[in-house]
Write an enzyme that holds these catalytic residues in place. Structure first.
Site, short mmCIF file in Angstrom:
data_model
loop_
_atom_site.label_atom_id
_atom_site.label_comp_id
_atom_site.label_asym_id
_atom_site.label_seq_id
_atom_site.Cartn_x
_atom_site.Cartn_y
_atom_site.Cartn_z
N ASP A 220 0.84 -1.21 0.00
CA ASP A 220 0.00 0.00 0.00
C ASP A 220 0.86 1.25 0.00
OD1 ASP A 220 -2.22 -1.53 -0.06
OD2 ASP A 220 -2.82 -1.18 2.04
N GLU A 246 -2.20 -2.83 -9.10
CA GLU A 246 -0.98 -2.04 -9.23
C GLU A 246 -0.93 -1.33 -10.58
OE1 GLU A 246 -1.28 -5.29 -9.32
OE2 GLU A 246 0.32 -6.29 -10.45
#
Lengths: 331, 269
Positions: A220, A246
């Site tokens: 994160d 991502e």
């Protein structure tokens, strides 16, 4: 008393200081319906209503004594048979034969009295309505302020909701939903103006490995730091969104192939050379520039394809979809 | 201190030490005392004042909540005594001024040496069968209506308006002289506070000695009311004057002065 005064068109009497009537003209006697003999030497109270008696003591006497005259005083006389006679009174304090007398003249004012009563009640009504109007205005103002407060709250709430619907919670970038909308807008604009835009698809290299090795919290953090770099490297007019996982997308308005490659390269380089607080990463980028007949799907799949090539060629690089057309990378 | 003296337009005259405070009656200012007060200048400290909302007082100091009852005016009497550091005050009140003095004396009895009450009334309304104040409610309503019809208080209001119209200076001067001038709104509230009040219950609480000066043929404070006061005020004396009407200090100043002097001399020790 001379005849002119006796029958003058106004009532006349004169009073000693203690209020005794010692002179009165015919006009006033007729008005009062009383005989001279019945009233001479009597106190003026006998021809005044109760409230006029009080008014006489409260106002008339102090005024005549202190100012030696009374102007335009309103009183109510009482006739012998008990009728009320509203009168206007003027008085002057004069010295005759070494003693002071108070000379008074009276004009009946029946019609004017009616007018005055009407005016007074109109005045009272006006005062009351002004008062209730003021109260209503205060009340209204209160309600208006409450409404304003509620409206403000609502606007703030709306704004928050609006942000929530277009923002990616983790990175603060736009979300995919917002991206779809902006992509459509750019396409329509392109079809109308033929002024091309470019689309960058950016994917973090080996992100799964990072996640598996360092955990999702680190993952994160990487997403956040990358978002920061993307924001920094893009121009004010560019649109940056998290596509999912991502993967990130950038829409570059008014940007042809060359411009898009420049921006993509500066992003790639920034990511590579950035000082990371977490394990450093690289990105692969696929670029597509809008061409005639493009739809959301076609432009996006070209960018996707280009990204795939970048990955295949060893990552940490960029590919423009035009080069696919030339068949340079077809397997 | 100055603010209170300005608020109530307090005037101090005379060469004596003993303070004598003159409180005017309803509707008029301190000029009412012009025939009586100077008689006391040589041996008393004579203090004159106007009620807030009357005469040359500070009209901005008026508030309906404070002055809708006579207690507000009584507080001002105490304020004046405190501001001037008065002790052993001889209080002389006319008409409603008497009741205002009585209320002040109940709060601070030690401040007052004696009360001289000219034409006092604790309650103007009849309350049959035990009390005759002299008026029915309708008669008092009509009196207040008559004040409206005479634009009582408008003189002062008008003079302020006319001040802005310098082309009519003669009217301005004349209106300013009017010693019954007061604000129309104040006049009405003062009239209601005065004529619709009932302070009969307060009379037994008075401990300061008093003299009641009762006029003959007084419509506003009839003989029965004066006698009622006499019966219910401890240490009171009652005197029925030859003077008729309601304003003996204006109509019969000599008799008024003489009776006050006599009482002050006897009450001296």
């Amino acid at each position: 008393m001379d005849e002119q005064l006796d029958f003058a068109p106004c009532g006349y009497l004169s009073l000693t200081d203690d209020g005794t009537i010692h002179c009165i003209n015919q006009t006033l006697l007729v008005l009062l319906g009383i005989k001279k003999s019945e009233i001479m030497g009597k106190h003026i109270n006998v021809i005044l209503t109760k409230s006029s008696q009080s008014f006489y003591q409260l106002y008339f006497f102090p005024m005549i004594k202190a100012q030696e005259k009374v102007d335009e005083m309103f009183l109510t006389l009482k006739s012998k048979n008990g009728d009320n006679i509203p009168v206007f009174l003027n008085a002057a304090r004069n010295k005759r034969n070494e003693t002071f007398v108070n000379d008074c003249i009276f004009f009946p004012m029946r019609r004017r009295y009616e007018y005055e009563q009407v005016i007074l009640s109109a005045k009272k009504a006006a005062e009351e309505s002004t008062l209730s109007k003021e109260k209503a205005i205060v009340e209204l103002e209160k309600v208006r302020k409450e409404l304003e407060c509620k409206q403000k709250e609502l606007l703030e709430l709306n704004e928050t909701l609006q942000k929530l619907t277009v923002t990616d919670e983790l990175t603060g970038l736009h979300n995919r939903r917002s991206y779809n909308k902006v992509l459509s807008q750019n396409l329509s604009l392109f079809h109308r103006t033929t002024n091309p835009f470019s689309l960058l698809m950016i994917d973090i290299d080996h992100f799964k490995l990072v996640n598996d090795t360092y955990g999702h919290l680190t993952g994160d953090k990487i997403l956040k730091e990358l978002s920061y770099i993307l924001k920094n490297e893009s121009r004010v007019c560019d649109f940056t969104a998290r596509y999912g996982g991502e993967e990130f997308v950038l829409i570059l308005p008014h940007t042809e192939k060359e411009g898009s490659i420049q921006i993509a390269e500066s992003i790639r380089e920034s990511v590579e050379t950035a000082i990371w607080t977490v394990p450093s990463i690289t990105v692969s980028i696929g670029i597509a520039t809008a061409i005639n007949g493009d739809t959301e799907t076609t432009v996006q799949s070209r960018a996707d394809e280009a990204l795939y090539i970048s990955k295949n060629k060893g990552r940490n690089q960029l590919t423009h979809a035009e080069e696919l057309k030339k068949g340079l990378f077809r397997n | 201190m100055d603010s209170i003296l300005l608020r109530n337009n307090v005037k101090i005259i005379g060469e004596g030490n003993r303070p004598i405070l003159f409180a005017p009656g309803f509707g008029c200012d301190q000029n009412m005392w012009r025939f009586v007060a100077p008689e006391f200048e040589s041996d008393y400290q004579v203090i004159l004042f106007d009620y807030v909302g009357s005469g040359k007082s500070d009209y901005d100091a008026y508030s309906s909540s404070k002055y809708s009852e006579l207690g507000g005016y009584a507080q001002d009497i105490l304020d004046i005594c405190l501001a001037l550091d008065l002790k052993e005050v001889t209080f002389i009140g006319h008409s409603v001024g008497s009741m205002i003095g009585i209320l002040a004396s109940i709060q601070k009895p030690n401040l007052f040496k004696e009360l001289i009450l000219i034409g006092p009334s604790p309650c103007y309304l009849n309350d049959p069968p035990q009390y005759l104040g002299g008026f029915e409610k309708e008669e008092l309503d009509e009196l207040i209506n008559m004040m409206d019809l005479n634009y009582i208080g408008w003189a002062n209001y008008l003079s302020k308006v006319i001040m802005k119209n310098p082309e009519r200076p003669e009217l301005s001067g004349e209106l300013e002289q009017s010693f019954c001038s007061t604000d129309p709104h104040v006049a009405r509230e003062f009239a209601i506070a005065t004529f619709f009040s009932d302070y009969r219950n307060c009379l037994p609480e008075v401990s300061v000695p008093s003299l009641i000066l009762q006029c003959s043929d007084d419509t506003i404070a009839p003989l029965e009311v004066g006698k009622y006061m006499f019966q219910h005020l401890r240490n009171s004396e009652f005197y029925q004057m030859k003077a008729t009407g309601h304003c003996p200090h204006m109509s019969h100043p000599e008799e008024t002065v003489q009776l006050i002097r006599k009482y002050l001399t006897v009450n001296q020790d």
